[in-house]
Scaffold this motif. Sequence first.
Motif, PDB file in Angstrom:
ATOM      1  N   VAL A 132     -20.270  27.839  25.150  1.00 35.84           N
ATOM      2  CA  VAL A 132     -21.753  27.362  24.295  1.00 35.84           C
ATOM      3  C   VAL A 132     -21.193  27.073  22.914  1.00 35.84           C
ATOM      4  N   PHE A 133     -20.665  28.139  22.236  1.00 41.88           N
ATOM      5  CA  PHE A 133     -20.380  28.205  20.867  1.00 41.88           C
ATOM      6  C   PHE A 133     -19.589  27.241  20.479  1.00 41.88           C
ATOM      7  N   LEU A 134     -18.465  26.767  21.150  1.00 38.69           N
ATOM      8  CA  LEU A 134     -17.493  25.677  20.895  1.00 38.69           C
ATOM      9  C   LEU A 134     -18.250  24.387  20.910  1.00 38.69           C
ATOM     10  N   THR A 135     -19.226  24.075  22.005  1.00 37.32           N
ATOM     11  CA  THR A 135     -19.853  22.888  22.214  1.00 37.32           C
ATOM     12  C   THR A 135     -20.955  22.803  21.271  1.00 37.32           C
ATOM     13  N   ILE A 136     -21.515  23.628  20.589  1.00 33.80           N
ATOM     14  CA  ILE A 136     -22.337  23.433  19.484  1.00 33.80           C
ATOM     15  C   ILE A 136     -21.520  23.186  18.149  1.00 33.80           C
ATOM     16  N   ALA A 137     -20.456  23.888  18.048  1.00 40.12           N
ATOM     17  CA  ALA A 137     -19.620  23.600  16.750  1.00 40.12           C
ATOM     18  C   ALA A 137     -19.062  21.945  16.924  1.00 40.12           C
ATOM     19  N   MET A 138     -18.626  21.957  18.159  1.00 37.76           N
ATOM     20  CA  MET A 138     -18.038  20.353  18.153  1.00 37.76           C
ATOM     21  C   MET A 138     -19.371  19.315  17.872  1.00 37.76           C
ATOM     22  N   SER A 139     -20.227  19.684  18.484  1.00 35.87           N
ATOM     23  CA  SER A 139     -21.559  18.881  18.348  1.00 35.87           C
ATOM     24  C   SER A 139     -21.999  18.727  16.649  1.00 35.87           C
ATOM     25  N   LEU A 140     -22.048  19.629  15.820  1.00 37.48           N
ATOM     26  CA  LEU A 140     -22.308  20.080  14.611  1.00 37.48           C
ATOM     27  C   LEU A 140     -21.152  19.126  13.784  1.00 37.48           C
ATOM     28  N   PHE A 141     -19.903  19.304  14.104  1.00 39.72           N
ATOM     29  CA  PHE A 141     -18.586  18.663  13.471  1.00 39.72           C
ATOM     30  C   PHE A 141     -19.056  17.186  13.485  1.00 39.72           C
ATOM     31  N   ILE A 142     -19.490  16.636  14.853  1.00 41.25           N
ATOM     32  CA  ILE A 142     -19.864  15.211  15.049  1.00 41.25           C
ATOM     33  C   ILE A 142     -21.048  14.853  13.983  1.00 41.25           C
ATOM     34  N   VAL A 143     -21.924  15.561  13.895  1.00 47.14           N
ATOM     35  CA  VAL A 143     -23.176  15.196  13.142  1.00 47.14           C
ATOM     36  C   VAL A 143     -22.557  15.277  11.636  1.00 47.14           C
ATOM     37  N   LEU A 144     -21.889  16.415  11.367  1.00 40.22           N
ATOM     38  CA  LEU A 144     -21.611  16.204   9.880  1.00 40.22           C
ATOM     39  C   LEU A 144     -20.708  15.310   9.277  1.00 40.22           C
TER      40      LEU A 144
END
Length: 253
Positions: A63-75
């Motif tokens: 879950v942590f890596l999924t959220i981190a990748m999602s945030l990277f895309i948004v940023l």
Amino acid sequence: MNQLAVNNMSLVFSFCLVLIAVFISSREKLGLSKDIMYSIVRAVIQLVIVGYVLKYIFQVNHVFLTIAMSLFIVLNASWNAHKRNPSNHKKYLHSLMAIFISTYVTLGVLVLSGAIELVPSQIVPITGMIASNSMIAIGLCYRSLDTQFHDQRQQVLEKLALGASVKMASQPILRQSIKTAMQPTIDSAKTVGLVSLPGMMSGLIFAGLDPVHAIKYQIMVTFMLLSATSLGAIIGGYNAYKNYFNEQHQLIN
């Protein structure tokens, strides 16, 4: 069902199509040859890196890596939208707020409704689709705002002189800019299935999914893109128009 295979020769032939675009640009003196080649090199490098990263994330399924990748895309989408703003007084926070809210509100609805699950194979690609479309819409909104504030400068000044508030003086420009930002997504929704066969639906059909289920997924994608672009354009526009005025509510260059 036969799987699609892309070998090295297929890539070479497809690259020849790019060379046609480069040749046309060079012959017609469009000045796009360097940009085309740069974009191709950058796309290949980025896709190779992201491909290996996604393979790892999908395998780990954390879950942590999924959220981190999602945030990277948004940023990253927010930064690219910010760079497309021609204003000399632009703020990154405005782009981040617009894409962050539009992306995660849409994602939240999809997850809570059970349409998708909180797994990387679903969250990461859909985050990319939402954020990229929101980024494009916000970029169009920014450019339209800048052009119209330049072209209609005298009208805005006259409204301010007559006692109109900053928001009231900017309202026609703001509405037109948001409309311009949303128009490509609206036009795409009008012609989906008739002119274009969307990649998600086609991919699911290629993978062997029942076409009816693939169509449902594509309808969901159409809804979420309309939602994301409208939210992104509205939030981005209503924040960005203020950059054209100083603290005394005067129009600045």
